[in-house]
Motif scaffolding. Structure first.
Motif, mmCIF file in Angstrom:
data_model
loop_
_atom_site.group_PDB
_atom_site.id
_atom_site.type_symbol
_atom_site.label_atom_id
_atom_site.label_comp_id
_atom_site.label_asym_id
_atom_site.label_seq_id
_atom_site.Cartn_x
_atom_site.Cartn_y
_atom_site.Cartn_z
ATOM 1 N N UNK A 28 0.858 -1.179 0.000
ATOM 2 C CA UNK A 28 0.000 0.000 0.000
ATOM 3 C C UNK A 28 0.896 1.231 0.000
ATOM 4 N N UNK A 29 0.668 2.108 -0.973
ATOM 5 C CA UNK A 29 1.461 3.331 -1.069
ATOM 6 C C UNK A 29 0.520 4.529 -1.080
ATOM 7 N N UNK A 30 0.776 5.465 -0.181
ATOM 8 C CA UNK A 30 0.077 6.750 -0.177
ATOM 9 C C UNK A 30 1.046 7.765 -0.758
ATOM 10 N N UNK A 31 0.554 8.551 -1.715
ATOM 11 C CA UNK A 31 1.469 9.439 -2.444
ATOM 12 C C UNK A 31 0.802 10.771 -2.764
ATOM 13 N N UNK A 32 1.628 11.731 -3.121
ATOM 14 C CA UNK A 32 1.160 13.052 -3.520
ATOM 15 C C UNK A 32 0.732 12.977 -4.986
ATOM 16 N N UNK A 33 -0.571 12.920 -5.211
ATOM 17 C CA UNK A 33 -1.099 12.714 -6.562
ATOM 18 C C UNK A 33 -0.807 13.875 -7.515
ATOM 19 N N UNK A 34 -0.446 15.023 -6.958
ATOM 20 C CA UNK A 34 -0.135 16.177 -7.800
ATOM 21 C C UNK A 34 1.302 16.142 -8.323
ATOM 22 N N UNK A 35 2.149 15.307 -7.738
ATOM 23 C CA UNK A 35 3.555 15.285 -8.128
ATOM 24 C C UNK A 35 4.048 13.947 -8.667
ATOM 25 N N UNK A 36 3.235 12.921 -8.549
ATOM 26 C CA UNK A 36 3.643 11.618 -9.080
ATOM 27 C C UNK A 36 2.381 10.845 -9.466
ATOM 28 N N UNK A 37 2.479 10.051 -10.528
ATOM 29 C CA UNK A 37 1.313 9.267 -10.950
ATOM 30 C C UNK A 37 1.557 7.780 -10.716
ATOM 31 N N UNK A 38 0.503 7.000 -10.866
ATOM 32 C CA UNK A 38 0.581 5.577 -10.554
ATOM 33 C C UNK A 38 1.479 4.826 -11.551
ATOM 34 N N UNK A 39 1.537 5.283 -12.782
ATOM 35 C CA UNK A 39 2.416 4.632 -13.760
ATOM 36 C C UNK A 39 3.876 4.773 -13.334
ATOM 37 N N UNK A 40 4.239 5.957 -12.861
ATOM 38 C CA UNK A 40 5.606 6.195 -12.392
ATOM 39 C C UNK A 40 5.895 5.350 -11.164
ATOM 40 N N UNK A 41 4.939 5.291 -10.234
ATOM 41 C CA UNK A 41 5.121 4.447 -9.046
ATOM 42 C C UNK A 41 5.323 2.982 -9.423
ATOM 43 N N UNK A 42 4.565 2.530 -10.405
ATOM 44 C CA UNK A 42 4.717 1.146 -10.872
ATOM 45 C C UNK A 42 6.127 0.937 -11.412
ATOM 46 N N UNK A 43 6.594 1.878 -12.216
ATOM 47 C CA UNK A 43 7.949 1.798 -12.754
ATOM 48 C C UNK A 43 9.008 1.801 -11.671
#
Length: 161
Positions: free
Chosen positions: A61-76
């Motif tokens: 489970x990852x909580x992230x700043x949606x304005x500065x990073x997207x889920x595709x980048x997190x996956x990468x």
């Protein structure tokens, strides 16, 4: 973001809401050290607000700043940190392909054992095609029956790595 599900069987998005994503990462299952290392590495990023890897389920489970990073980048990032690039590059095999390959392996072993190592399935198929081809050309004055072409192509397709 819409429609992106990650990489099946490698890093899959299980649930996604803005600013929060749950991944399924099978390589993390029963790997508490990998989970701890991943958590340590991701906590360094400013865009990550929280990370909870679960070594029992293999979920993260990852909580992230949606304005500065997207889920595709997190996956990468997950793929890169866990060294899963080669897994993504592999061509997937369907269940049917796997079962057919297993069938041919069994047949190959059977032919090899039955002939005491004189032939395997590949040499049997090859000599059979030579025989059918010669018979078609000499006796029937025909190049080769179409049905055998399809069988040959199917067999050769399954032999590819």
């Amino acid at each position: 973001m819409k429609g992106f599900k990650g990489f099946k069987g490698i890093v899959e998005i299980m649930h996604l809401i803005p600013g929060r994503v749950r991944f399924l990462v099978p390589t993390l299952k029963n790997e508490p050290d990998k989970c701890k290392q991943l958590k340590t590495q991701l906590e360094k990023a400013e865009q990550i607000n929280g990370i909870t890897p679960n070594p029992i389920t293999g979920k993260v489970l990852i909580e992230f700043d949606k304005d500065h990073i997207d889920v595709e980048t997190l996956t990468g990032v997950l793929v890169k940190l866990l060294g899963l690039e080669k897994s993504i590059e592999k061509s997937p095999n369907s269940m049917l392909t796997k079962e057919l390959k297993d069938l041919f392996k069994s047949l190959n072993t059977g032919v090899y054992e039955y002939t005491n190592g004189v032939m395997d399935l590949r040499s049997l198929v090859t000599t059979s095609f030579i025989g059918f081809g010669a018979y078609s050309m000499i006796v029937k004055r025909n190049l080769m029956p179409p049905g055998l072409n399809f069988l040959y192509w199917a067999y050769m397709n399954l032999q590819k790595p």
